[in-house]
Design a protein around this motif. Structure first.
Motif, PDB file in Angstrom:
ATOM      1  N   LYS A  97       0.877  -1.043   0.169  1.00  0.00           N
ATOM      2  CA  LYS A  97       0.062   0.104   0.039  1.00  0.00           C
ATOM      3  C   LYS A  97       0.904   1.180   0.032  1.00  0.00           C
ATOM      4  N   LEU A  98       2.011   1.346   0.828  1.00  0.00           N
ATOM      5  CA  LEU A  98       2.562   2.413   0.945  1.00  0.00           C
ATOM      6  C   LEU A  98       3.229   3.074  -0.501  1.00  0.00           C
ATOM      7  N   ASP A 113      11.123  10.647   5.261  1.00  0.00           N
ATOM      8  CA  ASP A 113      10.747   9.498   5.868  1.00  0.00           C
ATOM      9  C   ASP A 113      11.037   9.607   7.325  1.00  0.00           C
ATOM     10  N   LEU A 176       6.464  10.862   5.205  1.00  0.00           N
ATOM     11  CA  LEU A 176       6.012   9.445   5.409  1.00  0.00           C
ATOM     12  C   LEU A 176       6.231   9.137   6.968  1.00  0.00           C
ATOM     13  N   SER A 178       5.164   5.755   8.412  1.00  0.00           N
ATOM     14  CA  SER A 178       4.738   4.424   8.449  1.00  0.00           C
ATOM     15  C   SER A 178       5.197   3.744   9.510  1.00  0.00           C
ATOM     16  N   ALA A 179       4.130   3.411  10.688  1.00  0.00           N
ATOM     17  CA  ALA A 179       4.390   2.916  11.950  1.00  0.00           C
ATOM     18  C   ALA A 179       5.245   3.517  12.608  1.00  0.00           C
ATOM     19  N   ILE A 206       0.443   8.470   6.703  1.00  0.00           N
ATOM     20  CA  ILE A 206       0.293   7.863   7.911  1.00  0.00           C
ATOM     21  C   ILE A 206      -0.268   6.445   8.128  1.00  0.00           C
ATOM     22  N   LYS A 207       0.627   5.487   8.449  1.00  0.00           N
ATOM     23  CA  LYS A 207       0.244   4.288   9.061  1.00  0.00           C
ATOM     24  C   LYS A 207       0.397   4.005  10.626  1.00  0.00           C
ATOM     25  N   ASP A 258      -9.272   2.076   4.005  1.00  0.00           N
ATOM     26  CA  ASP A 258      -7.932   2.301   4.767  1.00  0.00           C
ATOM     27  C   ASP A 258      -8.174   2.262   6.185  1.00  0.00           C
ATOM     28  N   ASN A 265      -4.130  -2.365  11.311  1.00  0.00           N
ATOM     29  CA  ASN A 265      -3.563  -1.100  10.853  1.00  0.00           C
ATOM     30  C   ASN A 265      -4.747  -0.128  10.059  1.00  0.00           C
ATOM     31  N   TRP A 267      -4.488   3.487   7.577  1.00  0.00           N
ATOM     32  CA  TRP A 267      -3.957   4.542   6.602  1.00  0.00           C
ATOM     33  C   TRP A 267      -4.645   5.873   6.442  1.00  0.00           C
TER      34      TRP A 267
END
Length: 272
Positions: A97-98, A113, A176, A178-179, A206-207, A258, A265, A267
């Motif tokens: 997905k990212l 990032d 970014l 992510s986590a 954002i995740k 999402d 999770n 997004w």
């Protein structure tokens, strides 16, 4: 907050209400109590390690491996199935997905990032992007620098809140996380910084784990989103969106796909 000590005592990251009257939840423990704000119901760790301890003692590459071993011993079958499904989704179905969101919302330019680890994601960005990162772990920041510097980018070895404040305004086409945001002691301050460094029209992707998911309610303390003391914030779809909008950013993607209630999770994509 006094960050000169080894622990940070926190008020509610969402509404700044005192932690003293908050409800103590069973998901934490005596060393790392997890509480729910009695005013806005945000769930968070009452105490967290200071940023300096995250550089080495609680560095991601150490704590993630410890957590993996614990989960393997506790639920070996489930962990095996989870790895197999992830491999199938990414290698067979070609779904990740990212990269899809980056391609869709960031046409090119400088990409930051936050919590970039060893630069694995930045290394995969197409040539139209110039990679930058912030990483609190000294060892990972050094590894990431070797990845991005040949492409004209750079890595800042710092905690995210300090790092974002050192960057110029209106500088990045995309940011970014992510986590990452679940690890940040000051999520509100960090998002303010993100809004500052984004170019007009730039986006943040954002995740985070979804505390509101059915999986968390069913699996209780065994839910994969619980990691102590790494995860200090526990977001629901409602408070995550509200926190982002509060910074003057506009949510451009946050549909049901999402933030599925069956997914651990969620997004969200927001634009300046």
């Amino acid at each position: 907050m006094d960050v000169t000590q080894r622990l940070v005592s926190r008020s509610c990251p969402f509404c700044q209400n005192s932690a003293e009257d908050a409800q103590v939840l069973s998901y934490g423990n005596s060393e790392w109590p997890m509480i729910e704000c009695n005013k806005c119901h945000f769930v968070y760790l009452k105490r967290a390690p200071v940023y300096e301890r995250l550089s080495e003692e609680f560095a991601w590459e150490k704590t993630s491996e410890t957590e993996r071993q614990i989960r393997e011993e506790r639920e070996p079958v489930k962990q095996g199935l989870s790895r197999a499904f992830k491999h199938f989704r990414q290698k067979v179905l070609k779904r990740n997905k990212l990269p899809e969101l980056i391609e869709k919302y960031i046409p090119g330019g400088r990409v930051l990032d936050i919590g970039c680890a060893a630069g694995g994601l930045l290394a995969t960005l197409p040539a139209k992007y110039q990679p930058y990162g912030i990483e609190v772990s000294k060892a990972l920041a050094q590894a990431a620098s070797e990845v991005v510097e040949p492409r004209g980018g750079s890595i800042m070895h710092d905690n995210a809140l300090n790092g974002i404040q050192k960057l110029p305004e209106n500088h990045f086409a995309g940011v970014l996380m992510s986590a990452f945001l679940e690890h940040e002691v000051e999520p509100n301050g960090l998002l303010q910084g993100v809004a500052k460094v984004l170019q007009p029209g730039g986006v943040v992707i954002i995740k985070v784990p979804n505390y509101g998911s059915w999986n968390r309610k069913i699996r209780a303390e065994k839910w994969c989103g619980f990691r102590l003391p790494d995860h200090v914030n526990y977001f629901t779809p409602e408070n995550l969106e509200a926190l982002i909008v509060r910074q003057g950013m506009k949510v451009v993607q946050f549909g049901l796909a999402d933030r599925q209630p069956t997914s651990d999770n969620m997004w969200i994509v927001a634009a300046k």
